[in-house]
Design an enzyme around this catalytic site. Structure first.
Site, PDB file in Angstrom:
ATOM      1  N   HIS A 156       0.832  -1.212   0.000  1.00 20.24           N
ATOM      2  CA  HIS A 156       0.000   0.000   0.000  1.00 20.24           C
ATOM      3  C   HIS A 156       0.860   1.252   0.000  1.00 20.24           C
ATOM      4  O   HIS A 156       1.467   1.606   1.010  1.00 20.24           O
ATOM      5  CB  HIS A 156      -0.919   0.008   1.223  1.00 20.24           C
TER       6      HIS A 156
ATOM      7  N   ARG B  16      -5.551  15.268   6.387  1.00 23.99           N
ATOM      8  CA  ARG B  16      -6.037  15.025   5.041  1.00 23.99           C
ATOM      9  C   ARG B  16      -6.214  16.340   4.277  1.00 23.99           C
ATOM     10  O   ARG B  16      -5.886  16.428   3.092  1.00 23.99           O
ATOM     11  CB  ARG B  16      -7.361  14.248   5.114  1.00 23.99           C
TER      12      ARG B  16
ATOM     13  N   HIS C  53     -11.689   3.513  -3.671  1.00 26.97           N
ATOM     14  CA  HIS C  53     -10.916   4.176  -2.614  1.00 26.97           C
ATOM     15  C   HIS C  53     -11.355   3.800  -1.205  1.00 26.97           C
ATOM     16  O   HIS C  53     -10.557   3.455  -0.351  1.00 26.97           O
ATOM     17  CB  HIS C  53     -10.956   5.699  -2.784  1.00 26.97           C
TER      18      HIS C  53
ATOM     19  N   GLU D  42     -10.689   2.898   9.123  1.00 23.65           N
ATOM     20  CA  GLU D  42      -9.415   3.393   9.651  1.00 23.65           C
ATOM     21  C   GLU D  42      -9.607   4.264  10.887  1.00 23.65           C
ATOM     22  O   GLU D  42      -8.800   4.227  11.803  1.00 23.65           O
ATOM     23  CB  GLU D  42      -8.701   4.186   8.552  1.00 23.65           C
TER      24      GLU D  42
ATOM     25  N   HIS E 269      -5.921  -1.045   6.352  1.00 25.90           N
ATOM     26  CA  HIS E 269      -6.099  -0.605   7.746  1.00 25.90           C
ATOM     27  C   HIS E 269      -7.015  -1.562   8.528  1.00 25.90           C
ATOM     28  O   HIS E 269      -6.541  -2.235   9.427  1.00 25.90           O
ATOM     29  CB  HIS E 269      -6.600   0.844   7.865  1.00 25.90           C
TER      30      HIS E 269
ATOM     31  N   ASP F 114       2.096   3.267   2.785  1.00 25.91           N
ATOM     32  CA  ASP F 114       1.020   4.254   2.791  1.00 25.91           C
ATOM     33  C   ASP F 114       1.517   5.687   2.614  1.00 25.91           C
ATOM     34  O   ASP F 114       1.896   6.079   1.525  1.00 25.91           O
ATOM     35  CB  ASP F 114       0.203   4.070   4.076  1.00 25.91           C
TER      36      ASP F 114
HETATM   37  C1  NGQ Z   1      -5.384   8.431   1.291  1.00 29.51           C
HETATM   38  N1  NGQ Z   1      -4.749   7.894   3.523  1.00 29.51           N
HETATM   39  O1  NGQ Z   1      -6.131   8.084   0.382  1.00 29.51           O
HETATM   40  O2  NGQ Z   1      -4.252   8.868   1.057  1.00 29.51           O
HETATM   41  C2  NGQ Z   1      -5.838   8.267   2.710  1.00 29.51           C
HETATM   42  C3  NGQ Z   1      -6.408   9.549   3.206  1.00 29.51           C
HETATM   43  C4  NGQ Z   1      -8.868   9.286   2.920  1.00 29.51           C
HETATM   44  C5  NGQ Z   1      -4.952   7.155   4.603  1.00 29.51           C
HETATM   45  N2  NGQ Z   1      -6.159   6.745   4.821  1.00 29.51           N
HETATM   46  C6  NGQ Z   1      -7.614   9.981   2.492  1.00 29.51           C
HETATM   47  N3  NGQ Z   1      -3.973   6.856   5.410  1.00 29.51           N
HETATM   48  O3  NGQ Z   1      -8.811   8.196   3.497  1.00 29.51           O
HETATM   49  O4  NGQ Z   1      -9.915   9.850   2.635  1.00 29.51           O
HETATM   50 ZN    ZN Z   2      -3.933   4.700   1.934  1.00 26.75          ZN
END
Ligand code: NGQ
Ligand code: ZN
Length: 461
Positions: free
Chosen positions: A60, A86, A211, A243, A277, A328
Protein backbone atom coordinates in the site's frame (compact mmCIF):
# COMPACT_ATOMS: atom_id res chain seq x y z
CA UNK A 1 29.04 -8.33 -11.59
CA UNK A 2 27.15 -9.09 -14.79
CA UNK A 3 23.37 -9.33 -14.69
CA UNK A 4 23.27 -12.20 -17.04
CA UNK A 5 25.06 -14.63 -14.77
CA UNK A 6 22.48 -17.32 -14.26
CA UNK A 7 23.34 -18.76 -10.85
CA UNK A 8 24.07 -17.43 -7.37
CA UNK A 9 25.32 -19.14 -4.24
CA UNK A 10 23.88 -17.85 -0.97
CA UNK A 11 25.85 -18.86 2.14
CA UNK A 12 22.45 -19.10 3.86
CA UNK A 13 18.99 -18.50 2.47
CA UNK A 14 15.49 -18.55 3.88
CA UNK A 15 13.54 -21.01 1.73
CA UNK A 16 9.81 -21.65 2.13
CA UNK A 17 10.41 -24.50 4.60
CA UNK A 18 13.19 -22.77 6.53
CA UNK A 19 16.82 -21.73 6.41
CA UNK A 20 19.35 -23.74 4.43
CA UNK A 21 23.09 -23.38 3.85
CA UNK A 22 24.99 -23.11 0.55
CA UNK A 23 21.89 -22.45 -1.52
CA UNK A 24 22.26 -22.32 -5.27
CA UNK A 25 19.67 -20.05 -6.91
CA UNK A 26 19.32 -20.21 -10.68
CA UNK A 27 17.65 -17.34 -12.46
CA UNK A 28 16.31 -17.23 -16.00
CA UNK A 29 17.14 -14.27 -18.26
CA UNK A 30 13.61 -12.90 -17.74
CA UNK A 31 14.02 -12.83 -13.96
CA UNK A 32 12.35 -16.00 -12.73
CA UNK A 33 13.90 -18.34 -10.23
CA UNK A 34 14.26 -21.61 -12.12
CA UNK A 35 16.27 -23.73 -9.70
CA UNK A 36 17.01 -23.81 -5.96
CA UNK A 37 19.31 -26.35 -4.32
CA UNK A 38 20.72 -26.40 -0.79
CA UNK A 39 24.16 -27.73 0.17
CA UNK A 40 25.48 -26.95 -3.28
CA UNK A 41 29.15 -26.53 -4.10
CA UNK A 42 28.45 -23.43 -6.11
CA UNK A 43 30.25 -24.28 -9.27
CA UNK A 44 29.91 -21.48 -11.79
CA UNK A 45 27.92 -19.39 -9.28
CA UNK A 46 28.30 -15.79 -8.30
CA UNK A 47 28.90 -16.04 -4.56
CA UNK A 48 26.69 -13.75 -2.50
CA UNK A 49 28.27 -12.03 0.47
CA UNK A 50 25.64 -12.72 3.14
CA UNK A 51 22.37 -14.36 4.09
CA UNK A 52 19.56 -14.06 1.56
CA UNK A 53 15.84 -13.57 2.13
CA UNK A 54 13.00 -12.84 -0.28
CA UNK A 55 12.25 -9.15 -0.81
CA UNK A 56 9.13 -7.75 0.85
CA UNK A 57 6.05 -6.55 -1.06
CA UNK A 58 4.86 -3.06 -0.11
CA UNK A 59 1.14 -3.60 -0.48
CA UNK A 60 0.00 0.00 0.00
CA UNK A 61 1.67 3.16 -1.27
CA UNK A 62 0.53 6.65 -2.19
CA UNK A 63 3.84 7.65 -3.77
CA UNK A 64 3.26 11.41 -3.93
CA UNK A 65 2.88 11.57 -0.15
CA UNK A 66 6.64 10.93 0.16
CA UNK A 67 7.16 14.62 -0.58
CA UNK A 68 5.03 15.79 2.36
CA UNK A 69 6.31 13.34 4.97
CA UNK A 70 7.74 15.41 7.80
CA UNK A 71 5.90 18.59 6.79
CA UNK A 72 2.74 17.93 8.77
CA UNK A 73 4.07 17.65 12.32
CA UNK A 74 3.47 21.20 13.43
CA UNK A 75 0.49 22.21 15.53
CA UNK A 76 -1.60 24.10 13.02
CA UNK A 77 -5.26 24.59 13.93
CA UNK A 78 -6.66 21.46 12.30
CA UNK A 79 -3.74 19.16 11.71
CA UNK A 80 -3.93 17.32 14.99
CA UNK A 81 -6.59 15.00 13.56
CA UNK A 82 -6.59 12.57 10.65
CA UNK A 83 -9.09 14.84 8.88
CA UNK A 84 -6.91 17.90 9.34
CA UNK A 85 -3.91 15.98 8.02
CA UNK A 86 -6.04 15.02 5.04
CA UNK A 87 -6.82 18.68 4.31
CA UNK A 88 -3.10 19.44 4.42
CA UNK A 89 -2.51 16.55 2.03
CA UNK A 90 -5.12 17.94 -0.38
CA UNK A 91 -3.43 21.35 -0.29
CA UNK A 92 -0.07 19.73 -0.86
CA UNK A 93 -1.03 17.89 -4.02
CA UNK A 94 -2.66 20.92 -5.64
CA UNK A 95 0.42 21.85 -7.64
CA UNK A 96 1.86 18.42 -8.47
CA UNK A 97 2.37 17.74 -12.18
CA UNK A 98 2.91 14.34 -13.82
CA UNK A 99 6.64 15.15 -14.09
CA UNK A 100 6.69 15.90 -10.36
CA UNK A 101 5.05 12.56 -9.67
CA UNK A 102 7.71 10.76 -11.69
CA UNK A 103 10.43 12.51 -9.69
CA UNK A 104 8.86 11.95 -6.27
CA UNK A 105 7.87 8.35 -6.96
CA UNK A 106 11.29 7.43 -8.34
CA UNK A 107 12.94 8.83 -5.20
CA UNK A 108 10.50 6.89 -3.05
CA UNK A 109 10.90 3.64 -4.98
CA UNK A 110 14.68 3.72 -4.64
CA UNK A 111 14.22 4.29 -0.90
CA UNK A 112 11.78 1.38 -0.77
CA UNK A 113 14.33 -0.92 -2.43
CA UNK A 114 16.88 0.08 0.19
CA UNK A 115 14.28 -0.56 2.87
CA UNK A 116 13.76 -4.16 1.72
CA UNK A 117 10.73 -3.76 -0.56
CA UNK A 118 11.10 -5.25 -4.01
CA UNK A 119 7.60 -4.69 -5.32
CA UNK A 120 5.01 -2.03 -4.57
CA UNK A 121 1.24 -1.84 -4.92
CA UNK A 122 0.50 1.75 -5.82
CA UNK A 123 -3.00 2.74 -4.64
CA UNK A 124 -3.27 5.45 -7.20
CA UNK A 125 -5.92 8.15 -7.06
CA UNK A 126 -4.21 11.30 -8.33
CA UNK A 127 -5.78 10.97 -11.77
CA UNK A 128 -6.77 14.45 -12.94
CA UNK A 129 -5.23 17.82 -13.67
CA UNK A 130 -5.30 20.49 -10.92
CA UNK A 131 -8.56 21.91 -12.29
CA UNK A 132 -10.19 18.49 -11.84
CA UNK A 133 -10.40 17.70 -15.53
CA UNK A 134 -8.83 14.54 -16.96
CA UNK A 135 -5.50 14.99 -18.68
CA UNK A 136 -5.56 14.84 -22.50
CA UNK A 137 -4.32 11.31 -21.92
CA UNK A 138 -6.30 10.05 -18.92
CA UNK A 139 -3.54 7.49 -18.26
CA UNK A 140 -0.93 10.23 -17.86
CA UNK A 141 -0.54 9.89 -14.09
CA UNK A 142 -0.64 6.07 -14.19
CA UNK A 143 2.15 6.18 -16.75
CA UNK A 144 4.11 8.54 -14.48
CA UNK A 145 3.98 5.88 -11.76
CA UNK A 146 4.98 3.20 -14.26
CA UNK A 147 7.92 5.28 -15.43
CA UNK A 148 9.14 5.89 -11.89
CA UNK A 149 8.91 2.17 -11.06
CA UNK A 150 10.83 1.34 -14.21
CA UNK A 151 13.54 3.88 -13.41
CA UNK A 152 13.95 2.49 -9.92
CA UNK A 153 13.58 -1.12 -11.04
CA UNK A 154 10.92 -2.07 -8.52
CA UNK A 155 8.03 -4.42 -9.32
CA UNK A 156 4.66 -2.67 -9.62
CA UNK A 157 1.05 -3.57 -9.06
CA UNK A 158 -0.86 -0.56 -10.28
CA UNK A 159 -4.25 -0.05 -8.68
CA UNK A 160 -6.12 2.86 -10.25
CA UNK A 161 -8.65 4.13 -7.78
CA UNK A 162 -12.38 4.59 -8.16
CA UNK A 163 -13.35 7.84 -6.44
CA UNK A 164 -16.74 9.46 -6.75
CA UNK A 165 -18.14 10.95 -3.54
CA UNK A 166 -16.90 12.99 -0.62
CA UNK A 167 -18.53 10.96 2.17
CA UNK A 168 -21.07 8.32 3.20
CA UNK A 169 -23.85 10.82 2.47
CA UNK A 170 -22.89 10.84 -1.22
CA UNK A 171 -21.88 14.49 -1.26
CA UNK A 172 -20.01 15.78 -4.31
CA UNK A 173 -16.24 16.00 -4.40
CA UNK A 174 -14.82 19.37 -3.57
CA UNK A 175 -11.52 21.19 -3.68
CA UNK A 176 -8.48 18.95 -3.90
CA UNK A 177 -10.64 15.85 -4.18
CA UNK A 178 -11.61 16.75 -7.73
CA UNK A 179 -8.22 15.56 -8.90
CA UNK A 180 -9.24 12.07 -7.74
CA UNK A 181 -12.53 11.72 -9.57
CA UNK A 182 -12.89 8.56 -11.62
CA UNK A 183 -16.10 6.64 -12.34
CA UNK A 184 -16.42 3.00 -13.46
CA UNK A 185 -16.49 3.86 -17.17
CA UNK A 186 -13.31 5.88 -16.84
CA UNK A 187 -11.73 3.19 -14.70
CA UNK A 188 -12.37 0.38 -17.17
CA UNK A 189 -11.18 2.50 -20.09
CA UNK A 190 -8.00 3.12 -18.13
CA UNK A 191 -7.62 -0.60 -17.43
CA UNK A 192 -8.00 -1.43 -21.13
CA UNK A 193 -5.20 0.97 -21.90
CA UNK A 194 -2.93 -0.28 -19.12
CA UNK A 195 -3.61 -3.91 -19.99
CA UNK A 196 -2.40 -3.26 -23.51
CA UNK A 197 0.80 -1.68 -22.20
CA UNK A 198 1.60 -4.18 -19.44
CA UNK A 199 0.18 -7.43 -20.77
CA UNK A 200 3.49 -9.19 -21.27
CA UNK A 201 5.49 -7.51 -18.53
CA UNK A 202 6.22 -9.98 -15.71
CA UNK A 203 7.13 -7.07 -13.39
CA UNK A 204 3.65 -5.54 -13.64
CA UNK A 205 0.13 -6.39 -12.50
CA UNK A 206 -3.05 -4.37 -12.81
CA UNK A 207 -5.86 -4.30 -10.28
CA UNK A 208 -8.31 -1.74 -8.95
CA UNK A 209 -8.72 0.29 -5.80
CA UNK A 210 -12.22 1.47 -4.96
CA UNK A 211 -10.92 4.18 -2.61
CA UNK A 212 -13.21 3.62 0.36
CA UNK A 213 -16.86 3.28 1.28
CA UNK A 214 -16.78 7.05 1.73
CA UNK A 215 -15.74 7.61 -1.89
CA UNK A 216 -17.68 4.84 -3.67
CA UNK A 217 -21.44 4.27 -3.17
CA UNK A 218 -22.22 0.64 -2.32
CA UNK A 219 -24.20 -0.15 -5.51
CA UNK A 220 -21.37 1.19 -7.67
CA UNK A 221 -18.87 -0.82 -5.65
CA UNK A 222 -20.86 -4.01 -6.14
CA UNK A 223 -21.16 -3.47 -9.88
CA UNK A 224 -17.51 -2.55 -10.35
CA UNK A 225 -16.23 -5.53 -8.40
CA UNK A 226 -18.54 -7.82 -10.40
CA UNK A 227 -17.23 -6.41 -13.66
CA UNK A 228 -13.63 -6.68 -12.48
CA UNK A 229 -14.11 -10.29 -11.44
CA UNK A 230 -15.53 -11.08 -14.90
CA UNK A 231 -12.45 -9.54 -16.51
CA UNK A 232 -9.91 -11.07 -14.16
CA UNK A 233 -11.10 -13.48 -11.44
CA UNK A 234 -7.96 -13.00 -9.35
CA UNK A 235 -7.07 -9.34 -9.91
CA UNK A 236 -6.06 -7.45 -6.77
CA UNK A 237 -8.88 -5.30 -5.39
CA UNK A 238 -7.80 -2.97 -2.60
CA UNK A 239 -9.97 -0.67 -0.48
CA UNK A 240 -9.43 1.50 2.60
CA UNK A 241 -11.79 0.49 5.37
CA UNK A 242 -12.51 1.32 9.03
CA UNK A 243 -9.41 3.39 9.65
CA UNK A 244 -10.88 6.04 11.93
CA UNK A 245 -13.56 5.93 14.62
CA UNK A 246 -15.40 8.82 12.96
CA UNK A 247 -15.57 6.78 9.78
CA UNK A 248 -17.22 3.92 11.68
CA UNK A 249 -19.73 6.30 13.26
CA UNK A 250 -20.65 7.92 9.95
CA UNK A 251 -21.01 4.54 8.29
CA UNK A 252 -23.32 3.37 11.06
CA UNK A 253 -25.33 6.58 10.86
CA UNK A 254 -25.86 6.34 7.10
CA UNK A 255 -25.96 2.63 6.40
CA UNK A 256 -26.87 1.09 9.75
CA UNK A 257 -23.80 -1.15 9.60
CA UNK A 258 -20.16 -0.88 10.50
CA UNK A 259 -17.75 -0.43 7.56
CA UNK A 260 -16.38 -3.94 7.23
CA UNK A 261 -19.84 -5.43 7.70
CA UNK A 262 -21.19 -3.13 5.00
CA UNK A 263 -18.31 -4.05 2.71
CA UNK A 264 -18.79 -7.79 3.26
CA UNK A 265 -22.53 -7.42 2.59
CA UNK A 266 -21.86 -5.46 -0.59
CA UNK A 267 -19.24 -7.66 -2.27
CA UNK A 268 -18.09 -11.26 -1.90
CA UNK A 269 -14.73 -10.84 -0.21
CA UNK A 270 -12.19 -13.28 -1.63
CA UNK A 271 -8.43 -13.79 -1.43
CA UNK A 272 -7.89 -11.19 -4.18
CA UNK A 273 -9.08 -8.46 -1.81
CA UNK A 274 -6.80 -6.42 0.38
CA UNK A 275 -8.48 -4.39 3.12
CA UNK A 276 -6.30 -1.46 4.01
CA UNK A 277 -6.10 -0.60 7.75
CA UNK A 278 -9.25 -2.45 8.93
CA UNK A 279 -8.41 -0.91 12.29
CA UNK A 280 -11.80 -0.72 13.94
CA UNK A 281 -13.54 -4.11 13.76
CA UNK A 282 -15.96 -5.77 16.12
CA UNK A 283 -15.75 -9.49 16.84
CA UNK A 284 -17.97 -10.55 13.96
CA UNK A 285 -16.08 -8.36 11.50
CA UNK A 286 -12.76 -9.69 12.75
CA UNK A 287 -13.92 -13.26 12.16
CA UNK A 288 -15.36 -12.37 8.75
CA UNK A 289 -12.10 -10.79 7.63
CA UNK A 290 -10.01 -13.78 8.71
CA UNK A 291 -12.46 -16.26 7.16
CA UNK A 292 -12.53 -14.44 3.84
CA UNK A 293 -8.77 -14.99 3.38
CA UNK A 294 -8.58 -11.42 2.13
CA UNK A 295 -5.37 -9.72 3.25
CA UNK A 296 -5.37 -7.17 6.05
CA UNK A 297 -3.14 -4.42 4.62
CA UNK A 298 -1.46 -2.96 7.69
CA UNK A 299 0.55 0.26 7.59
CA UNK A 300 1.73 0.61 11.19
CA UNK A 301 3.88 3.74 10.91
CA UNK A 302 1.21 5.65 9.02
CA UNK A 303 -1.52 4.39 11.34
CA UNK A 304 0.56 5.60 14.28
CA UNK A 305 1.29 8.95 12.65
CA UNK A 306 -2.40 9.53 11.92
CA UNK A 307 -3.63 8.36 15.30
CA UNK A 308 -5.81 5.63 13.80
CA UNK A 309 -5.73 2.98 16.49
CA UNK A 310 -4.32 -0.54 16.77
CA UNK A 311 -5.35 -3.44 14.51
CA UNK A 312 -6.64 -6.62 16.24
CA UNK A 313 -3.58 -8.55 15.17
CA UNK A 314 -3.78 -11.44 17.60
CA UNK A 315 -7.48 -12.16 16.99
CA UNK A 316 -6.87 -11.94 13.25
CA UNK A 317 -3.85 -14.25 13.22
CA UNK A 318 -5.46 -16.69 15.66
CA UNK A 319 -8.42 -16.86 13.28
CA UNK A 320 -6.12 -17.81 10.40
CA UNK A 321 -6.19 -14.32 8.90
CA UNK A 322 -3.61 -13.00 6.46
CA UNK A 323 -1.53 -9.86 6.79
CA UNK A 324 0.84 -7.77 4.73
CA UNK A 325 2.51 -4.39 5.19
CA UNK A 326 2.31 -1.11 3.35
CA UNK A 327 4.15 2.19 3.55
CA UNK A 328 1.02 4.25 2.79
CA UNK A 329 1.98 7.89 3.57
CA UNK A 330 5.72 6.99 3.56
CA UNK A 331 6.28 7.89 7.21
CA UNK A 332 8.85 5.09 6.93
CA UNK A 333 10.28 3.37 3.88
CA UNK A 334 11.76 0.44 5.81
CA UNK A 335 9.98 -2.92 6.03
CA UNK A 336 11.58 -3.75 9.39
CA UNK A 337 10.14 -0.53 10.88
CA UNK A 338 6.59 -1.57 9.98
CA UNK A 339 6.93 -5.03 11.48
CA UNK A 340 8.64 -3.74 14.62
CA UNK A 341 5.89 -1.21 15.27
CA UNK A 342 3.22 -3.81 14.48
CA UNK A 343 4.59 -5.99 17.26
CA UNK A 344 5.40 -3.16 19.67
CA UNK A 345 1.88 -1.70 19.45
CA UNK A 346 0.59 -5.09 20.60
CA UNK A 347 3.14 -5.31 23.40
CA UNK A 348 2.26 -1.84 24.64
CA UNK A 349 -1.47 -2.47 24.69
CA UNK A 350 -1.28 -6.07 26.02
CA UNK A 351 1.64 -5.50 28.38
CA UNK A 352 3.49 -8.60 27.34
CA UNK A 353 6.28 -9.64 24.96
CA UNK A 354 6.60 -11.81 21.82
CA UNK A 355 2.99 -11.38 20.82
CA UNK A 356 3.30 -12.63 17.22
CA UNK A 357 5.45 -15.64 18.11
CA UNK A 358 3.87 -19.10 18.31
CA UNK A 359 5.21 -22.51 19.37
CA UNK A 360 5.40 -23.49 15.71
CA UNK A 361 7.10 -20.21 14.74
CA UNK A 362 8.84 -19.05 17.91
CA UNK A 363 10.88 -16.24 16.34
CA UNK A 364 8.76 -13.11 16.42
CA UNK A 365 10.60 -11.35 13.61
CA UNK A 366 10.76 -14.46 11.48
CA UNK A 367 7.06 -15.10 11.84
CA UNK A 368 6.13 -11.52 11.01
CA UNK A 369 8.45 -11.36 8.01
CA UNK A 370 7.13 -14.65 6.59
CA UNK A 371 3.51 -13.71 7.20
CA UNK A 372 4.01 -10.35 5.49
CA UNK A 373 5.81 -12.00 2.56
CA UNK A 374 2.94 -14.41 1.99
CA UNK A 375 0.14 -11.89 2.50
CA UNK A 376 2.02 -9.20 0.59
CA UNK A 377 2.53 -11.50 -2.38
CA UNK A 378 -1.16 -12.41 -2.31
CA UNK A 379 -2.13 -8.74 -2.21
CA UNK A 380 0.11 -7.62 -5.07
CA UNK A 381 -1.03 -10.60 -7.15
CA UNK A 382 2.42 -11.50 -8.43
CA UNK A 383 4.62 -14.60 -7.94
CA UNK A 384 6.91 -13.06 -5.36
CA UNK A 385 7.85 -13.60 -1.72
CA UNK A 386 9.41 -17.07 -1.95
CA UNK A 387 12.82 -18.29 -2.97
CA UNK A 388 11.48 -21.15 -5.05
CA UNK A 389 11.19 -22.08 -8.73
CA UNK A 390 8.47 -20.17 -10.53
CA UNK A 391 8.82 -17.08 -8.33
CA UNK A 392 10.47 -13.82 -9.30
CA UNK A 393 14.13 -13.39 -8.39
CA UNK A 394 13.48 -10.63 -5.84
CA UNK A 395 16.19 -11.06 -3.21
CA UNK A 396 17.77 -9.19 -0.32
CA UNK A 397 21.38 -9.92 0.58
CA UNK A 398 22.08 -9.04 4.21
CA UNK A 399 25.35 -7.89 5.71
CA UNK A 400 26.59 -10.80 7.80
CA UNK A 401 29.12 -8.53 9.55
CA UNK A 402 26.58 -5.93 10.63
CA UNK A 403 26.92 -5.34 14.38
CA UNK A 404 23.35 -6.53 14.93
CA UNK A 405 23.65 -9.62 12.72
CA UNK A 406 27.17 -10.84 13.32
CA UNK A 407 27.35 -14.41 14.71
CA UNK A 408 23.54 -14.58 14.72
CA UNK A 409 22.06 -18.03 14.01
CA UNK A 410 19.97 -18.19 10.84
CA UNK A 411 16.63 -18.50 12.57
CA UNK A 412 17.28 -15.28 14.51
CA UNK A 413 18.49 -13.14 11.62
CA UNK A 414 15.07 -11.64 10.94
CA UNK A 415 14.52 -11.02 14.65
CA UNK A 416 17.82 -9.12 14.67
CA UNK A 417 17.03 -7.23 11.49
CA UNK A 418 13.69 -6.06 12.89
CA UNK A 419 14.41 -5.59 16.59
CA UNK A 420 18.12 -4.65 16.84
CA UNK A 421 19.55 -1.20 16.12
CA UNK A 422 21.89 0.22 13.55
CA UNK A 423 21.80 1.26 9.92
CA UNK A 424 20.00 -1.06 7.53
CA UNK A 425 21.72 -4.44 7.15
CA UNK A 426 20.36 -4.76 3.58
CA UNK A 427 23.41 -4.60 1.30
CA UNK A 428 22.30 -5.74 -2.10
CA UNK A 429 18.84 -5.91 -3.61
CA UNK A 430 17.87 -7.92 -6.69
CA UNK A 431 14.57 -7.43 -8.48
CA UNK A 432 13.50 -9.50 -11.47
CA UNK A 433 16.95 -11.04 -11.56
CA UNK A 434 18.84 -7.73 -11.81
CA UNK A 435 20.81 -5.95 -9.10
CA UNK A 436 19.08 -2.69 -8.24
CA UNK A 437 20.96 -1.88 -5.04
CA UNK A 438 24.65 -2.74 -4.78
CA UNK A 439 26.50 -2.01 -1.55
CA UNK A 440 23.62 0.13 -0.44
CA UNK A 441 23.54 2.32 -3.56
CA UNK A 442 21.33 2.59 -6.65
CA UNK A 443 22.90 3.42 -10.00
CA UNK A 444 20.47 6.30 -10.60
CA UNK A 445 20.20 7.67 -7.09
CA UNK A 446 21.99 10.94 -7.77
CA UNK A 447 20.00 12.11 -10.79
CA UNK A 448 16.80 10.88 -9.16
CA UNK A 449 17.58 12.74 -5.92
CA UNK A 450 18.40 15.91 -7.90
CA UNK A 451 15.06 15.79 -9.68
CA UNK A 452 13.28 15.17 -6.36
CA UNK A 453 15.01 18.12 -4.68
CA UNK A 454 14.04 20.39 -7.56
CA UNK A 455 10.38 19.47 -7.05
CA UNK A 456 10.54 20.09 -3.31
CA UNK A 457 12.28 23.42 -3.74
CA UNK A 458 9.55 24.56 -6.08
CA UNK A 459 6.48 23.34 -4.23
CA UNK A 460 7.70 24.24 -0.73
CA UNK A 461 8.63 27.77 -1.71
C1 NGQ B 1 -5.38 8.43 1.29
N1 NGQ B 1 -4.75 7.89 3.52
O1 NGQ B 1 -6.13 8.08 0.38
O2 NGQ B 1 -4.25 8.87 1.06
C2 NGQ B 1 -5.84 8.27 2.71
C3 NGQ B 1 -6.41 9.55 3.21
C4 NGQ B 1 -8.87 9.29 2.92
C5 NGQ B 1 -4.95 7.16 4.60
N2 NGQ B 1 -6.16 6.75 4.82
C6 NGQ B 1 -7.61 9.98 2.49
N3 NGQ B 1 -3.97 6.86 5.41
O3 NGQ B 1 -8.81 8.20 3.50
O4 NGQ B 1 -9.92 9.85 2.63
ZN1 ZN C 1 -3.93 4.70 1.93
Amino acid sequence: MPHSQPAYLAPHAMLPHGWEACVRIEVSPDGNIVGVRANDEGQGCERLSGPVVAGMPDLHSHAFQRAMAGLVQRLEPAESTFWGWRQAMYRFLEALTPEDVVAVAAQLYIELLKGGYTTVAEFHYLHNAPDGRPYADPAEMCLAIHEAARNAGIGLTLLPSLYMTGGFDGRALEGGQRRFHLDPDGLFRLLDRLDAIFRDDPARRIGIAPHSLRAVPAPVLRQTVGEMRRRDPTAPIHIHVAEQVREVEECLAHGGRRPLALLADTVALDPGFCLIHATHLDDAETAALADSQAVAGLCPTTEADLGDGVFRLVDHLDGGGRIGIGTDSQASTCAADELRLMEYAQRLTRRRRLVAATPAEPNTGGRLWRAALAGGAQAVGRPVGRIAPGFRADLLVLDADHPSLVATPDDRLLDAMIFAPGPSPIRHVMVDGAWRIRDGAHALEEPVADAYRAVLRRICR
